[in-house]
Motif scaffolding. Structure first.
Motif, short mmCIF file in Angstrom:
data_model
loop_
_atom_site.label_atom_id
_atom_site.label_comp_id
_atom_site.label_asym_id
_atom_site.label_seq_id
_atom_site.Cartn_x
_atom_site.Cartn_y
_atom_site.Cartn_z
N UNK A 186 47.25 49.57 46.58
CA UNK A 186 48.03 49.19 47.76
C UNK A 186 47.23 49.00 49.02
N UNK A 187 45.91 49.16 48.94
CA UNK A 187 45.03 48.97 50.10
C UNK A 187 43.96 47.95 49.73
N UNK A 188 42.89 47.87 50.53
CA UNK A 188 41.82 46.94 50.25
C UNK A 188 40.47 47.60 50.52
N UNK A 189 39.60 47.61 49.51
CA UNK A 189 38.33 48.33 49.62
C UNK A 189 37.35 47.67 50.58
N UNK A 217 37.14 46.94 37.13
CA UNK A 217 36.81 45.95 38.14
C UNK A 217 37.10 44.56 37.59
N UNK A 218 38.05 43.89 38.21
CA UNK A 218 38.39 42.51 37.86
C UNK A 218 37.43 41.61 38.64
N UNK A 219 36.40 41.12 37.97
CA UNK A 219 35.33 40.39 38.64
C UNK A 219 35.85 39.10 39.27
N UNK A 277 35.73 36.00 43.92
CA UNK A 277 35.10 36.95 43.02
C UNK A 277 34.67 38.19 43.78
N UNK A 278 34.43 39.24 43.03
CA UNK A 278 34.13 40.55 43.59
C UNK A 278 32.75 40.55 44.23
N UNK A 279 32.55 41.42 45.23
CA UNK A 279 31.24 41.62 45.84
C UNK A 279 30.54 42.76 45.10
N UNK A 334 39.76 40.25 45.24
CA UNK A 334 39.85 40.23 46.71
C UNK A 334 39.71 41.61 47.33
N UNK A 335 39.46 42.63 46.48
CA UNK A 335 39.27 43.99 46.98
C UNK A 335 40.51 44.85 46.98
N UNK A 336 41.65 44.33 46.58
CA UNK A 336 42.87 45.12 46.56
C UNK A 336 42.77 46.25 45.53
#
Length: 256
Positions: free
Chosen positions: A233-236, A13-15, A37-39, A228-230
Motif C-alpha cells: 500500500x506504499x511505495x519503496x 520482486x516483480x522486475x 522496470x525495477x531499480x 513501480x516500487x509499490x
C-alpha cells in the motif's frame, strides 16, 4: 515489532511486466507498453535492510520476463547472496535473446549472482509464441552452471485435467525430461486477465475462485515489490522500506 508482519520471511520482486511472450493464459493481461522496470540498486539495498530486521528465508525475482533487465536481477540476487538468504529463486520463460553467446553469458552471471533455483516456464501457452529450441539453449547453459533448474508449467483446470492444452504441455515437458531437467508442480491457471478473456470456456465464471497468491493482510509472510516500487500500500521509492513495514496496517491492502 509490527504484529501484522512479525512472520515476514520472503521477498518477491516483480522486475517488469514487459514480456517476450504473448500468452493467452497470462493473468496480467496483454503486457502492452510495459517498459517500466525495477531499480536494481534500490531494491538490493532494500534486501539488505529487510534481512537485517527479519528472518528472510527466500527471495524470488519474476515478471513479465525478468531477464529483459538482467542487471537488476543480478544486483538483487547478489545482495541476497551476501545476506545468506537460503533460497534465491528466479522464474523465467528462458527467452530474452537468440544469441548463444549472450545466453551463455547470462547463465554465468546468474550463477555468479548466487541464484540457486530457477523455475523455467514452459508449457502449451508459452510455446505458442516463444521458440522452444531457444529455451532449450538457455536450459543447457543453466545446467552447465550447476544451478538447480526445474520446468514450471501452467496447467489448465488442473494437472490431471484432459484438454488439448495440458496434452501439449505434457509433450513439451517430456522433451525437458530427456535433457535431465526435473519438473516442479507448476501452477494452475487463475481465471484473470488473458486467461479469462481467451479461455473462459474452461472456467466456471459464475463462481470466482480464491486467488492463490493472496496474502492474509493480518499476517504478512511475503512482501512483493512491483516494478513501480509499490509494496504493502506504499511505495519503496518514496518511503523507506523499514518505515513501510513499521507502519503497515491491514486496511491499506486492497485485493481484487
Amino acid at each position: 515489532m509490527n504484529p501484522y508482519i512479525k512472520n515476514l520471511n520472503r521477498i518477491e520482486v516483480l522486475i517488469t511486466l514487459a514480456c517476450t511472450g504473448q500468452c493467452r493464459h497470462c493473468s496480467e493481461g496483454e503486457h502492452i507498453n510495459c517498459s517500466e522496470h525495477i531499480d536494481g540498486d534500490i531494491i538490493a539495498e532494500i534486501v539488505r535492510k529487510v534481512y537485517g530486521r527479519f528472518h528472510i528465508e527466500s527471495l524470488m525475482t519474476f515478471g513479465g520476463e525478468p531477464l529483459l533487465y538482467p542487471e537488476a536481477v543480478y544486483k538483487i540476487h547478489t545482495a541476497a547472496k551476501e545476506m545468506n538468504i537460503p533460497k534465491r529463486q528466479l522464474i523465467t520463460n528462458g527467452f530474452f535473446s537468440r544469441d548463444t553467446d549472450k545466453i551463455k553469458h547470462a547463465a554465468a552471471r546468474l550463477a555468479e549472482s548466487g541464484i540457486n533455483d530457477i523455475l523455467l516456464s514452459v508449457d502449451a501457452f508459452h510455446q505458442e509464441t516463444i521458440p522452444l529450441e531457444t529455451v532449450k539453449l538457455f536450459a543447457e547453459a543453466i545446467s552447465a552452471q550447476d544451478i538447480s533448474l526445474r520446468t514450471h508449467p501452467a496447467w489448465l483446470v488442473s494437472d490431471e485435467a484432459e484438454n488439448p492444452y495440458n496434452q501439449r504441455t505434457s509433450e513439451i515437458l517430456k522433451e525437458f525430461d530427456q535433457m535431465g531437467i526435473a519438473r516442479s508442480n507448476g501452477n494452475v491457471i487463475f481465471p484473470g486477465g488473458n486467461a479469462l478473456k481467451y479461455l473462459s470456456e474452461y472456467f466456471d465464471t459464475d463462481q470466482q475462485p480464491e486467488n492463490p497468491y493472496k496474502e492474509d493482510p493480518e499476517d504478512i509472510r511475503t512482501i512483493t515489490i512491483s516494478p513501480n516500487g509499490d509494496a504493502l500500500g506504499e511505495n519503496v521509492y518514496r518511503t523507506d522500506i523499514l518505515d513501510i513495514l513499521r507502519h503497515y496496517w491491514p486496511e491499506k491492502m486492497h485485493f481484487v
